[in-house]
Design a protein around this motif. Structure first.
Motif, PDB file in Angstrom:
ATOM      1  N   HIS A  79      70.032  59.302  32.576  1.00  0.00           N
ATOM      2  CA  HIS A  79      70.311  59.217  31.142  1.00  0.00           C
ATOM      3  C   HIS A  79      71.199  58.011  30.823  1.00  0.00           C
ATOM      4  CE1 HIS A  79      70.915  60.619  27.063  1.00  0.00           C
ATOM      5  NE2 HIS A  79      72.215  60.488  27.233  1.00  0.00           N
ATOM      6  N   GLN A  80      72.223  57.790  31.635  1.00  0.00           N
ATOM      7  CA  GLN A  80      73.131  56.674  31.405  1.00  0.00           C
ATOM      8  C   GLN A  80      72.420  55.331  31.571  1.00  0.00           C
ATOM      9  OE1 GLN A  80      76.423  57.443  34.021  1.00  0.00           O
ATOM     10  NE2 GLN A  80      77.139  59.184  32.813  1.00  0.00           N
ATOM     11  N   ALA A  81      71.541  55.218  32.556  1.00  0.00           N
ATOM     12  CA  ALA A  81      70.788  53.977  32.745  1.00  0.00           C
ATOM     13  C   ALA A  81      69.906  53.701  31.527  1.00  0.00           C
ATOM     14  CB  ALA A  81      69.946  54.050  34.018  1.00  0.00           C
ATOM     15  N   ARG A 138      67.651  40.827  28.473  1.00  0.00           N
ATOM     16  CA  ARG A 138      66.425  41.631  28.328  1.00  0.00           C
ATOM     17  C   ARG A 138      65.859  42.004  29.689  1.00  0.00           C
ATOM     18  NH1 ARG A 138      64.116  38.535  23.070  1.00  0.00           N
ATOM     19  NH2 ARG A 138      65.126  39.912  21.561  1.00  0.00           N
ATOM     20  N   GLN A 139      65.933  41.097  30.644  1.00  0.00           N
ATOM     21  CA  GLN A 139      65.437  41.399  31.989  1.00  0.00           C
ATOM     22  C   GLN A 139      66.313  42.445  32.666  1.00  0.00           C
ATOM     23  OE1 GLN A 139      62.563  40.520  33.172  1.00  0.00           O
ATOM     24  NE2 GLN A 139      62.882  41.580  35.092  1.00  0.00           N
ATOM     25  N   VAL A 140      67.623  42.376  32.462  1.00  0.00           N
ATOM     26  CA  VAL A 140      68.519  43.405  33.010  1.00  0.00           C
ATOM     27  C   VAL A 140      68.169  44.760  32.406  1.00  0.00           C
ATOM     28  CG1 VAL A 140      70.911  44.212  33.110  1.00  0.00           C
ATOM     29  CG2 VAL A 140      70.395  41.816  33.560  1.00  0.00           C
ATOM     30  N   ALA A 182      75.505  43.989  15.556  1.00  0.00           N
ATOM     31  CA  ALA A 182      76.467  44.840  16.242  1.00  0.00           C
ATOM     32  C   ALA A 182      75.790  46.134  16.650  1.00  0.00           C
ATOM     33  CB  ALA A 182      77.651  45.141  15.327  1.00  0.00           C
ATOM     34  N   ALA A 183      76.023  46.541  17.890  1.00  0.00           N
ATOM     35  CA  ALA A 183      75.409  47.768  18.397  1.00  0.00           C
ATOM     36  C   ALA A 183      76.183  48.971  17.906  1.00  0.00           C
ATOM     37  CB  ALA A 183      75.395  47.758  19.920  1.00  0.00           C
ATOM     38  N   GLU A 223      68.988  50.609  26.489  1.00  0.00           N
ATOM     39  CA  GLU A 223      68.814  50.589  25.027  1.00  0.00           C
ATOM     40  C   GLU A 223      69.902  49.757  24.360  1.00  0.00           C
ATOM     41  OE1 GLU A 223      68.713  54.737  23.966  1.00  0.00           O
ATOM     42  OE2 GLU A 223      66.772  55.034  24.956  1.00  0.00           O
ATOM     43  N   ALA A 224      71.131  49.868  24.844  1.00  0.00           N
ATOM     44  CA  ALA A 224      72.225  49.074  24.276  1.00  0.00           C
ATOM     45  C   ALA A 224      71.978  47.586  24.505  1.00  0.00           C
ATOM     46  CB  ALA A 224      73.560  49.502  24.887  1.00  0.00           C
TER      47      ALA A 224
END
Length: 136
Positions: free
Chosen positions: A85-87, A47-49, A122-123, A92-93
């Motif tokens: 966008h990728q970050a 979560r911190q990451v 599962a994501a 979110e993942a």
């Protein structure tokens, strides 16, 4: 201790102080992955990451706007927008998968069938085509 002594010495004698180093929170999180053995600790690290990635996304967006303002080449602003966008997507993942470390399935539960609060841990995965169309 030496850092404090140097700062005190500089303050007492009016000497210039060294610039503060940039924070290294991700370095500390990397070290925490080696010591975080409890499921709750692992969830907290993820979560911190994710939070740090959101901060990174904001930094990237600010530089994107600066590049647009300073009229950098279009490919520079596009690459910064893509990185932003990728970050966001990675953060979110991580938000979706972090709870799985605290709610680990037992040996008797088949992978992918454990649910948390009525939802699977599962994501969901996006197809490459849907990711590309959302980006622009």
């Amino acid at each position: 201790m030496t850092v404090y002594a140097q700062a005190l010495h500089a303050a007492l004698y009016g000497l210039p102080t060294h610039d503060e180093p940039l924070p290294a929170a991700l370095d500390a999180l990397l070290q925490a992955t080696h010591t975080a053995t409890a499921p709750e600790q692992q969830t907290a690290v993820l979560r911190q990451v994710a939070e740090q990635l959101r901060n990174a996304a904001e930094i990237l967006q600010r530089y994107q706007y600066q590049a647009q303002w300073d009229r950098f080449p279009d490919d520079v602003t596009e690459q910064l927008a893509d990185a932003h966008h990728q970050a966001q997507q990675i953060a979110e993942a991580l938000d979706r998968v972090a709870p799985a470390f605290s709610n680990r399935p037992t040996k008797d539960t088949p992978p992918g069938l454990r649910a948390t609060h009525g939802r699977s841990t599962a994501a969901p995965t996006a197809s490459p085509a849907s990711s590309a169309t959302r980006r622009r």
